[in-house]
Design an enzyme around this catalytic site. Structure first.
Site, PDB file in Angstrom:
ATOM      1  N   GLY A  33       0.898  -1.264   0.030  1.00 28.94           N
ATOM      2  CA  GLY A  33      -0.058   0.033  -0.144  1.00 28.94           C
ATOM      3  C   GLY A  33       1.029   1.366   0.023  1.00 28.94           C
ATOM      4  O   GLY A  33       2.188   1.168  -0.290  1.00 28.94           O
ATOM      5  N   HIS A  57       2.515   4.805  -4.804  1.00 25.58           N
ATOM      6  CA  HIS A  57       2.920   5.936  -5.409  1.00 25.58           C
ATOM      7  C   HIS A  57       2.951   5.743  -6.912  1.00 25.58           C
ATOM      8  O   HIS A  57       2.749   4.541  -7.471  1.00 25.58           O
ATOM      9  CB  HIS A  57       4.137   6.468  -4.915  1.00 25.58           C
ATOM     10  CG  HIS A  57       5.253   5.161  -4.674  1.00 25.58           C
ATOM     11  ND1 HIS A  57       5.830   4.761  -5.904  1.00 25.58           N
ATOM     12  CD2 HIS A  57       5.660   4.559  -3.737  1.00 25.58           C
ATOM     13  CE1 HIS A  57       6.739   3.711  -5.405  1.00 25.58           C
ATOM     14  NE2 HIS A  57       6.558   3.513  -4.173  1.00 25.58           N
ATOM     15  N   HIS A  76       4.413   2.341  -8.123  1.00 25.46           N
ATOM     16  CA  HIS A  76       3.416   1.299  -7.854  1.00 25.46           C
ATOM     17  C   HIS A  76       2.447   1.225  -9.009  1.00 25.46           C
ATOM     18  O   HIS A  76       2.095   0.206  -9.793  1.00 25.46           O
ATOM     19  CB  HIS A  76       2.853   1.202  -6.622  1.00 25.46           C
ATOM     20  CG  HIS A  76       3.434   0.871  -5.465  1.00 25.46           C
ATOM     21  ND1 HIS A  76       3.497   2.116  -4.490  1.00 25.46           N
ATOM     22  CD2 HIS A  76       4.006  -0.055  -4.940  1.00 25.46           C
ATOM     23  CE1 HIS A  76       4.196   1.655  -3.323  1.00 25.46           C
ATOM     24  NE2 HIS A  76       4.473   0.408  -3.764  1.00 25.46           N
ATOM     25  N   GLY A 101       9.109  -4.787  -8.772  1.00 24.87           N
ATOM     26  CA  GLY A 101       9.569  -3.637  -9.293  1.00 24.87           C
ATOM     27  C   GLY A 101      11.271  -3.993  -9.111  1.00 24.87           C
ATOM     28  O   GLY A 101      11.434  -4.496  -8.107  1.00 24.87           O
ATOM     29  N   LYS A 135      13.577  -1.694  -8.144  1.00 29.96           N
ATOM     30  CA  LYS A 135      14.195  -0.885  -6.943  1.00 29.96           C
ATOM     31  C   LYS A 135      14.481  -1.695  -5.775  1.00 29.96           C
ATOM     32  O   LYS A 135      15.889  -1.744  -5.471  1.00 29.96           O
ATOM     33  CB  LYS A 135      13.115   0.230  -6.474  1.00 29.96           C
ATOM     34  CG  LYS A 135      13.958   1.125  -5.586  1.00 29.96           C
ATOM     35  CD  LYS A 135      13.024   1.966  -4.639  1.00 29.96           C
ATOM     36  CE  LYS A 135      12.338   1.800  -3.880  1.00 29.96           C
ATOM     37  NZ  LYS A 135      13.062   1.512  -2.742  1.00 29.96           N
ATOM     38  N   SER A 148       7.764   4.509  -0.788  1.00 28.05           N
ATOM     39  CA  SER A 148       6.954   4.984   0.487  1.00 28.05           C
ATOM     40  C   SER A 148       7.674   5.436   1.508  1.00 28.05           C
ATOM     41  O   SER A 148       7.111   6.152   2.279  1.00 28.05           O
ATOM     42  CB  SER A 148       6.113   3.515   0.939  1.00 28.05           C
ATOM     43  OG  SER A 148       5.263   3.009  -0.344  1.00 28.05           O
TER      44      SER A 148
END
Ligand code: PAF
Length: 296
Positions: free
Chosen positions: A44, A47, A50, A163, A165, A202
């Site tokens: 959750g 951003h 996502h 992702g 990252k 996040s």
């Protein structure tokens, strides 16, 4: 508004389901129509990074399921589990507005860990899980693997979108899927960055204004190492040390900067070309532990 009523309000959306049975029924209906399914697992506080993964999922599968679950087993003692931003209503709105999904799975803890987290069946990931980020977050990747395995078992997707990252997470989850013969294909999505280069995360919301100004220095330091590798500099230890010093001068408390082989995160071997290498780093800036990587 209290967390429970936000959750109830968000779940009143026709897209949101909270039980494993409800997701399974939806997916079974799609499968009966020969449709493919992609899942994007998240905790959750969505951003643009996502949302780009959701859009990627939309391009490669007929149906997209996003999961939102702040997984307690991947947080160590003293980490930010209690404070992790829970923004379900905003998340639902951003998805509806910018990256529509076919189902939003928002389970509670009992749905994912029916016997509770202490009595849960655990996965123990291989040694890579105790290196890099795993060295300072013991058990973190075991927790990530456990929850992702559970989510995959519930949803039963064709594709898992993750992702880049969280590169170590990506490599370890690919390993999990191969090792457990899970019938799902991993599709990695690119890292989205703010205009100044900071990777979207996040945890960026833990930065105050001054820290936010300094934060892009992490990516800049990793990029400089990558450029040096491309120029033929082969003294990896010196490059890693210089990056650490650069981060310290920028006000970070570096955890690590390491050059690894991109395909499996093994330590580089003589003969590996710069194109095969990735530079990974993690560093504290105030209350935020930022991670990033710079791939060729
Ligand atoms: O990357 C994350 O947000 C989490 O580690 C994941 C994959 C959703 C598992 O909780």
């Amino acid at each position: 508004m209290a967390a429970t009523s936000i959750r109830a309000q968000a779940l009143s959306s026709s897209l949101a389901v909270s039980t494993a049975c409800a997701v399974r029924d939806l997916v079974a209906g799609w499968r009966a129509q020969h449709q493919t399914v992609a899942v994007v697992p998240t905790m959750g506080n969505l951003h643009e990074g996502h949302l780009s993964l959701v859009r990627l999922a939309r391009r490669i599968a007929d149906r997209v399921v996003v999961t939102i679950f702040v997984n307690p087993t991947q947080f160590g003692p003293g980490e930010d589990f209690a404070d992790y931003p829970r923004t379900l209503e905003e998340d639902r709105e951003s998805l509806e507005r910018s990256a529509p999904v076919d189902a939003l799975f928002v389970p509670d803890e009992k749905e994912i860990y029916p016997f509770g987290t202490d009595e849960a069946v655990r996965l123990v990931m291989p040694s890579l899980s105790r290196e890099l980020c795993g060295a300072s977050r013991p058990g973190h990747f075991d927790g990530v693997a456990s929850v992702v395995c559970r989510l995959l078992n519930v949803v039963g997707p064709d594709v898992l979108v993750l992702g880049r990252k969280d590169y170590q997470q990506l490599i370890l989850l690919e390993r999990l899927i191969v090792d457990l013969r899970l019938p799902v294909r991993v599709v990695p999505g690119r890292t989205l960055r703010e205009p100044d280069g900071l990777a979207m995360s996040s945890r960026n919301r833990y930065l105050d204004a001054e820290q936010r100004r300094r934060a892009p220095a992490l990516h800049a330091a990793l990029e400089r190492v990558q450029q040096a590798l491309r120029r033929g500099d082969a003294d990896h230890a010196a490059l890693e040390r210089q990056a650490i010093e650069e981060l310290e001068r920028a006000g970070f408390e570096p955890d690590y900067v390491e050059i690894r082989r991109a395909r499996d995160l093994a330590k580089p071997q003589p003969g590996d070309t710069p194109e095969e290498l990735i530079v990974l780093g993690a560093a504290w800036l105030g209350a935020a532990r930022l991670i990033d990587n710079s791939s060729p």
